[in-house]
Design a protein around this motif. Sequence first.
Motif, PDB file in Angstrom:
ATOM      1  N   GLY A   1      46.340  27.523  43.049  1.00 34.88           N
ATOM      2  CA  GLY A   1      46.952  26.542  43.938  1.00 34.88           C
ATOM      3  C   GLY A   1      47.986  25.683  43.246  1.00 34.88           C
ATOM      4  N   LEU A   2      47.850  25.522  41.938  1.00 35.13           N
ATOM      5  CA  LEU A   2      48.830  24.757  41.160  1.00 35.13           C
ATOM      6  C   LEU A   2      49.912  25.645  40.565  1.00 35.13           C
ATOM      7  N   GLY A   3      49.859  26.928  40.894  1.00 37.85           N
ATOM      8  CA  GLY A   3      50.863  27.847  40.364  1.00 37.85           C
ATOM      9  C   GLY A   3      50.587  28.312  38.955  1.00 37.85           C
ATOM     10  N   ILE A   4      49.357  28.138  38.494  1.00 37.45           N
ATOM     11  CA  ILE A   4      48.973  28.569  37.146  1.00 37.45           C
ATOM     12  C   ILE A   4      48.397  29.977  37.234  1.00 37.45           C
ATOM     13  N   GLU A   5      48.957  30.900  36.486  1.00 36.86           N
ATOM     14  CA  GLU A   5      48.510  32.285  36.541  1.00 36.86           C
ATOM     15  C   GLU A   5      47.328  32.485  35.605  1.00 36.86           C
ATOM     16  N   ILE A   6      46.245  33.011  36.159  1.00 39.90           N
ATOM     17  CA  ILE A   6      45.048  33.323  35.378  1.00 39.90           C
ATOM     18  C   ILE A   6      44.873  34.839  35.394  1.00 39.90           C
ATOM     19  N   PRO A   7      44.843  35.507  34.252  1.00 43.95           N
ATOM     20  CA  PRO A   7      44.675  36.962  34.255  1.00 43.95           C
ATOM     21  C   PRO A   7      43.297  37.350  34.782  1.00 43.95           C
ATOM     22  N   HIS A   8      43.234  38.434  35.507  1.00 38.91           N
ATOM     23  CA  HIS A   8      41.945  38.898  36.030  1.00 38.91           C
ATOM     24  C   HIS A   8      42.061  40.360  36.432  1.00 38.91           C
ATOM     25  N   PHE A   9      40.925  41.034  36.475  1.00 37.34           N
ATOM     26  CA  PHE A   9      40.856  42.423  36.926  1.00 37.34           C
ATOM     27  C   PHE A   9      39.905  42.588  38.107  1.00 37.34           C
ATOM     28  N   CYS A  10      38.717  42.016  38.015  1.00 36.88           N
ATOM     29  CA  CYS A  10      37.713  42.274  39.052  1.00 36.88           C
ATOM     30  C   CYS A  10      37.890  41.385  40.276  1.00 36.88           C
ATOM     31  N   TYR A  11      38.478  40.214  40.117  1.00 35.25           N
ATOM     32  CA  TYR A  11      38.613  39.289  41.245  1.00 35.25           C
ATOM     33  C   TYR A  11      39.658  39.792  42.241  1.00 35.25           C
ATOM     34  N   HIS A  12      39.319  39.710  43.532  1.00 32.49           N
ATOM     35  CA  HIS A  12      40.269  39.983  44.603  1.00 32.49           C
ATOM     36  C   HIS A  12      39.941  39.053  45.750  1.00 32.49           C
ATOM     37  N   GLU A  13      40.950  38.425  46.303  1.00 31.17           N
ATOM     38  CA  GLU A  13      40.710  37.354  47.279  1.00 31.17           C
ATOM     39  C   GLU A  13      40.024  37.841  48.547  1.00 31.17           C
ATOM     40  N   ARG A  14      40.078  39.144  48.851  1.00 28.81           N
ATOM     41  CA  ARG A  14      39.467  39.657  50.080  1.00 28.81           C
ATOM     42  C   ARG A  14      38.098  40.298  49.832  1.00 28.81           C
ATOM     43  N   LEU A  15      37.627  40.270  48.595  1.00 28.88           N
ATOM     44  CA  LEU A  15      36.356  40.890  48.263  1.00 28.88           C
ATOM     45  C   LEU A  15      35.399  39.852  47.696  1.00 28.88           C
ATOM     46  N   ALA A  16      34.114  40.182  47.754  1.00 27.47           N
ATOM     47  CA  ALA A  16      33.107  39.285  47.190  1.00 27.47           C
ATOM     48  C   ALA A  16      33.331  39.142  45.686  1.00 27.47           C
ATOM     49  N   ILE A  17      32.963  37.992  45.154  1.00 21.55           N
ATOM     50  CA  ILE A  17      33.149  37.725  43.725  1.00 21.55           C
ATOM     51  C   ILE A  17      32.112  38.499  42.913  1.00 21.55           C
ATOM     52  N   ALA A  18      32.570  39.177  41.871  1.00 22.37           N
ATOM     53  CA  ALA A  18      31.670  39.952  41.020  1.00 22.37           C
ATOM     54  C   ALA A  18      31.530  39.341  39.634  1.00 22.37           C
ATOM     55  N   GLY A  19      32.610  38.816  39.060  1.00 27.18           N
ATOM     56  CA  GLY A  19      32.562  38.234  37.721  1.00 27.18           C
ATOM     57  C   GLY A  19      32.297  39.258  36.635  1.00 27.18           C
TER      58      GLY A  19
END
Length: 688
Positions: free
Chosen positions: A25-43
């Motif tokens: 939301g602040l425009g800060i990019e956080i690298p990730h692979f498993c996270y997807h905004e339309r799917l349940a969180i796996a971590g």
Amino acid sequence: MPKLTIDGRETEVPPGTTVLQACQGLGIEIPHFCYHERLAIAGNCRMCLVEQEKAPKPIASCAMPAADGMVILTQSEKAKKARHGVMEMLLINHPLDCPICDQGGECDLQDQAMAYGFDRGRYHENKRAVSDKNFGPLVATNMTRCIHCTRCIRFLTEVAGVAELGATGRGENMEIGTYIERALGSEISGNIIDLCPVGALTSKPYAFNARPWELRKTESVDVTDAVGSNIRIDARGAQILRILPRLNEAVNEEWISDKARFLTDGLIRRRLDRPYIRRAGRLVEAEWREALDLVADRVRAAPGERIAAIAGDLCDAESMYALKGLLGSLGATSLDCRQDGAQLDPTCRAGYLFNTTVAGIEQADACLLIGSNPRWEAPIVNARLRKRFLMGGFRIAAIGPALDLSFPVEALGAGGQTLTELGQGRGEWGERLKGARAPMLILGSGALARPDGRQVLAAARALAENLGMVREDWNGFNILHRAAARVAGLDMGFVPGPGGRDVAGILDGCRSGDVEVLYLLGADELDLADTGSTFVVYQGHHGDGGAARADVVLPGSAYTEKDGTYVNTEGRAQLGRRGVFPPGEAREDWAILRALSAALGKPLPFDSLRELRQQMRAAHPTLGEIDTVAKAAWGPFGVTGPIAAEPFAYPIADFYKTDPISRASPTMSECSGLFVHAASEPRTGTHG
């Protein structure tokens, strides 16, 4: 609402927001692979680690809820070191075969390794190897590359509703697979290719065809159904190599059906690339001038009342507008865009639209399906219904034969008697719909393509009115079209005029000899076996049913080869754009009709697509309101009368072969043979 500080900036976020979402939301990019905004969180991947003040170790930002007073550092040395460590661990077993990987150039792992990887590895043990899985004819696998993000599992389980993928084993022995080897049986399974952040899942038909930087990318819309999914056409030279989804939250989110994605090989097969004329019972090649003159001669010799035209399911609005203008100049009134014979009433726009809108499904709390199988008629709508079901507080019932829609559906009955009783408010579901906050119904085109289709339409309207589905702030009456051309055709009045015939009447007229000239604009779903001596002109792009019967064939362009306007089932006008040029001597459809009008001595009043669109939008303003859904006025439609007790019939028998392009596609034929005709288990079952 919790307030937290991220990299020295204070922000306030809604309850339930994760730290990763707050950073985004602040425009800060956080690298990730498993996270997807339309799917349940796996971590799972741990690539999104950030430092939290006073925390003993870095936290996984995708799984950590934002809390009041948190102080987060995303670029501290501790956070950077943690990400470098995670990347090093991910690459221990990765094969590093980028030069031969189809994902090269658009791989998340590749991109993030550039930012967080090392120039050499510290591990010298043998890399693990995993045997590839057979997911069917659409998805290619190289599971040695898999990083266990589980996006594919979560998509098929949550969005598609087909729990066919899962993980077995633990640690280094963990593998993603189907448990028992089988093809993925979902109509939207190809989306896991886009979701995979590495090269473990790739497109089997597209394999080793091109690199992404070689492709010319064109934004367009899909026409394989009436949802109007936003797509991107990727072409190299004169050939389309793949089709990908394009983000549109109001329509398809970021998904498309497998048919929309994989029918590309059908665009180069069985194509009409030059005019043909039937001589001595055979179609032979001809020159454009010869073919147009022959059509003009036969049309001039026939009175207007003996000329008819039918528009197919894939037509753009511009070509239908040009054909309607040409027929009007000839005095012909027998024209129809309802190729399947659906008894839709063009006098009231709200009576043939998906008034709730696709995104509006998420606001409903009860749904009634009437003679509709959305899983095959509109997979993206079916996915949206499932999404609403998973949100809770949403129940679905159906009138029609039993089917499996990937979410629980209560069977009320199979035919018209059930619809009549429900419209009178009888039974548990009558009370439920009447008491619902935002009830909706979905009426399928199969229920309207019956002799009593007008009565079914009127009964559905009465049900919607009697049970409170139509209000000033809500309209729950919905028609689910299958044809991309249908709504635009109805909007511009491509229906019988005074004294004109509909599709059934036109075909009867051909048999009796009352129709002397029949113009088929991409109409391939008709039974033309008995059309007598009628002179048939077919304008289209594939040698399908219409071309087989034609006396003259005029080669047109497919939806990927022209600029056109399409109106989806909810009444949203969208622009399709040309990705490649038509093959051979084929031309854009509006240009063919303009040339034919000149040959007839009645030239249409436009010489360019721009002029045509100006006139079309002036005559029909809704066609110019691009990507807008205007509220349609409610009014009377349909014909009151008894409804036959016969069960409703679903209009699609084979999801993978519904139009001339998909019927020409070897990939779709393989899917049809695997999933429809040779399936060990039937695709339909009891209501869940």
